[in-house]
Design a protein around this motif. Structure first.
Motif, PDB file in Angstrom:
ATOM      1  N   ASP A 100       0.846  -1.196   0.000  1.00  0.00           N
ATOM      2  CA  ASP A 100       0.000   0.000   0.000  1.00  0.00           C
ATOM      3  C   ASP A 100       0.880   1.243   0.000  1.00  0.00           C
ATOM      4  OD1 ASP A 100      -2.392   1.516   0.126  1.00  0.00           O
ATOM      5  OD2 ASP A 100      -2.125   1.763   2.287  1.00  0.00           O
ATOM      6  N   LEU A 101       1.462   1.531  -1.167  1.00  0.00           N
ATOM      7  CA  LEU A 101       2.321   2.700  -1.340  1.00  0.00           C
ATOM      8  C   LEU A 101       1.612   3.737  -2.192  1.00  0.00           C
ATOM      9  CD1 LEU A 101       5.855   1.293  -2.319  1.00  0.00           C
ATOM     10  CD2 LEU A 101       5.154   2.167  -0.091  1.00  0.00           C
ATOM     11  N   PRO A 149      -2.992   5.144   0.531  1.00  0.00           N
ATOM     12  CA  PRO A 149      -3.831   6.006   1.364  1.00  0.00           C
ATOM     13  C   PRO A 149      -4.479   5.316   2.568  1.00  0.00           C
ATOM     14  CG  PRO A 149      -5.161   5.127  -0.396  1.00  0.00           C
ATOM     15  CD  PRO A 149      -3.788   4.475  -0.527  1.00  0.00           C
ATOM     16  N   MET A 150      -4.223   4.042   2.801  1.00  0.00           N
ATOM     17  CA  MET A 150      -5.040   3.297   3.760  1.00  0.00           C
ATOM     18  C   MET A 150      -4.580   3.427   5.208  1.00  0.00           C
ATOM     19  SD  MET A 150      -7.325   2.504   1.714  1.00  0.00           S
ATOM     20  CE  MET A 150      -8.380   1.757   2.946  1.00  0.00           C
ATOM     21  N   PHE A 276     -10.278   5.651   8.452  1.00  0.00           N
ATOM     22  CA  PHE A 276      -8.917   5.157   8.679  1.00  0.00           C
ATOM     23  C   PHE A 276      -8.036   6.327   9.116  1.00  0.00           C
ATOM     24  CE2 PHE A 276     -10.934   2.796   5.194  1.00  0.00           C
ATOM     25  CZ  PHE A 276     -10.932   1.507   5.717  1.00  0.00           C
ATOM     26  N   TYR A 277      -7.819   6.426  10.408  1.00  0.00           N
ATOM     27  CA  TYR A 277      -6.972   7.465  10.966  1.00  0.00           C
ATOM     28  C   TYR A 277      -6.237   6.888  12.170  1.00  0.00           C
ATOM     29  CZ  TYR A 277      -5.297  11.794  13.043  1.00  0.00           C
ATOM     30  OH  TYR A 277      -4.488  12.771  13.575  1.00  0.00           O
ATOM     31  N   PRO A 278      -4.908   6.887  12.157  1.00  0.00           N
ATOM     32  CA  PRO A 278      -4.168   6.205  13.222  1.00  0.00           C
ATOM     33  C   PRO A 278      -4.286   6.848  14.590  1.00  0.00           C
ATOM     34  CG  PRO A 278      -2.659   7.343  11.739  1.00  0.00           C
ATOM     35  CD  PRO A 278      -4.015   7.403  11.095  1.00  0.00           C
ATOM     36  N   GLY A 353      -7.533  -2.327  -0.351  1.00  0.00           N
ATOM     37  CA  GLY A 353      -8.659  -1.652   0.293  1.00  0.00           C
ATOM     38  C   GLY A 353      -9.106  -0.383  -0.384  1.00  0.00           C
ATOM     39  N   ILE A 354      -8.469  -0.049  -1.514  1.00  0.00           N
ATOM     40  CA  ILE A 354      -8.840   1.165  -2.254  1.00  0.00           C
ATOM     41  C   ILE A 354      -9.970   0.812  -3.205  1.00  0.00           C
ATOM     42  CG2 ILE A 354      -8.032   2.994  -3.770  1.00  0.00           C
ATOM     43  CD1 ILE A 354      -5.169   2.277  -2.830  1.00  0.00           C
TER      44      ILE A 354
END
Length: 383
Positions: A100-101, A149-150, A276-278, A353-354
């Motif tokens: 996931d780049l 972006p995940m 999705f926000y850490p 997941g995109i």
């Protein structure tokens, strides 16, 4: 004694008696291609701006200091930085790369680096067994954390131990968190990558890229490569990034607080199915990012309940701009499927997941109430 990071965004090894450059507070732009010499062996230390330039040198010192590295290299874009980095490798070398780049990185690896004989294995570096995929010719592990972006979070220290065990270098793209929130070199990385276009510049007005290392051998190779390939950052652009870095800390703090407010707002919206926000405690990488970073950043991704609603949101936002970039003072919303990851094969996008329902926000420094009010109004108007 080491100065605080906000101070280091402004000052490097300075004291009150330092009046170089006529006392100029803003570091000068040395807009010259070449430099005069008084005679053989009588160089001023500068020969030709492709090789070195005082404005670029100052910027490189600032970035190296912020990342706590030995040296930094300022390049014409983030992709120029990664392209230069790939010149460290030769045909038949193997790299393990986060799946996931940023789509531009994947495009470079799949279409240029592979053509040049470098082999890649894409993994979810947050869950896959990296060590199982290491080969005799594996030379590096390349990750983003959080990913684009995940927003997946990798354990840098854990992966660095695997890399060192197998004599590989660890490369970490630190664009999303910046050295204000995270210092991968201190966690065991060998090279840090930045798109300086983003948070370091912070104003959506120039392109830049950086490589930072604490490894002397890599430093020597990159210094040779940057002067040989000619992708060094131009003096005026260096000055713009120097100007942007001065406010890095206050921008990151404000943007992060806005991102937290928006993430919590999005969680409560019927049209939103995933956030999705850490910085959310329920994020699977929350504990890791708390351990290895000083903040969560200003990037977040969310899914809505249909592709049609995603399209409507992109058409109806006004203050929030539908644009392909991130890290500026303005809040931007991006559609990865047709923008940042358009060149990534659909099967790979979906596996990461995109989906056509995925939207990415780069949260700026506006008043969070105004950003949330706009999103509320847009969501209410959805058909």
């Amino acid at each position: 004694m080491k100065k605080g990071i906000n101070t280091r965004c402004l000052h490097i090894d300075e004291n009150e008696e330092n009046f170089e450059n006529y006392g100029s507070i803003s570091y000068p732009i040395y807009q010259t291609a070449t430099y005069a010499h008084q005679g053989i062996g009588k160089s001023t230390g500068y020969d030709y701006t492709r090789l070195q330039n005082p404005t670029r040198n100052q910027l490189e010192k600032v970035v190296a200091n912020l990342e706590e590295g030995l040296d930094a290299f300022a390049l014409s874009s983030g992709m120029a930085a990664i392209t230069l980095l790939m010149e460290l490798f030769k045909p038949n070398d193997h790299l393990i790369v986060e799946s996931d780049l940023y789509g531009g990185s994947i495009r470079l690896f799949d279409n240029i680096s592979k053509k040049n004989g470098i082999d890649f294995t894409y993994l979810d570096c947050t869950t896959d067994d990296i060590e199982k995929h290491i080969k005799e010719n594996t030379k590096a592990i390349y990750i983003e954390t959080p990913t684009n972006p995940m927003m997946n979070v990798s354990d840098i220290n854990k992966i660095s131990k695997i890399a060192k065990k197998h004599n590989c270098i660890l490369i970490v793209d630190n664009t999303f968190l910046t050295p204000y929130f995270q210092n991968p070199l201190n966690l065991g990385a060998d090279v840090v990558v930045h798109s300086g276009t983003k948070f370091l510049g912070g104003h959506n007005d120039t392109l830049a890229g950086f490589l930072v290392t604490n490894n002397e051998e890599i430093q020597e190779k990159l210094r040779f490569l940057i002067k040989t390939t000619g992708a060094g950052l131009a003096p005026f652009d260096c000055w713009l990034i120097l100007r942007g870095i001065k406010t890095l800390g206050i921008r990151m703090e404000k943007s992060q607080q806005n991102a937290i407010d928006i993430a919590n707002f999005l969680k409560e919206q019927d049209v939103v199915t995933d956030v999705f926000y850490p910085g959310l405690p329920e994020h699977k990488g929350y504990d890791i990012i708390k351990k290895q970073a000083r903040g969560f950043g200003a990037m977040l991704t969310f899914n809505v309940d249909s592709k049609e609603h995603a399209y409507e949101i992109l058409e109806k936002v006004r203050m929030i701009k539908f644009a392909e970039s991130l890290g500026g003072v303005e809040t931007l919303i991006t559609y990865p499927t047709t923008q940042t990851h358009a060149d990534v094969p659909e099967e790979k996008r979906l596996k990461n997941g995109i989906t056509p329902r995925t939207l990415r926000l780069s949260v700026g420094i506006e008043d969070s109430k105004d950003l949330i009010d706009e999103l509320k109004n847009v969501f209410k108007s959805l058909s």
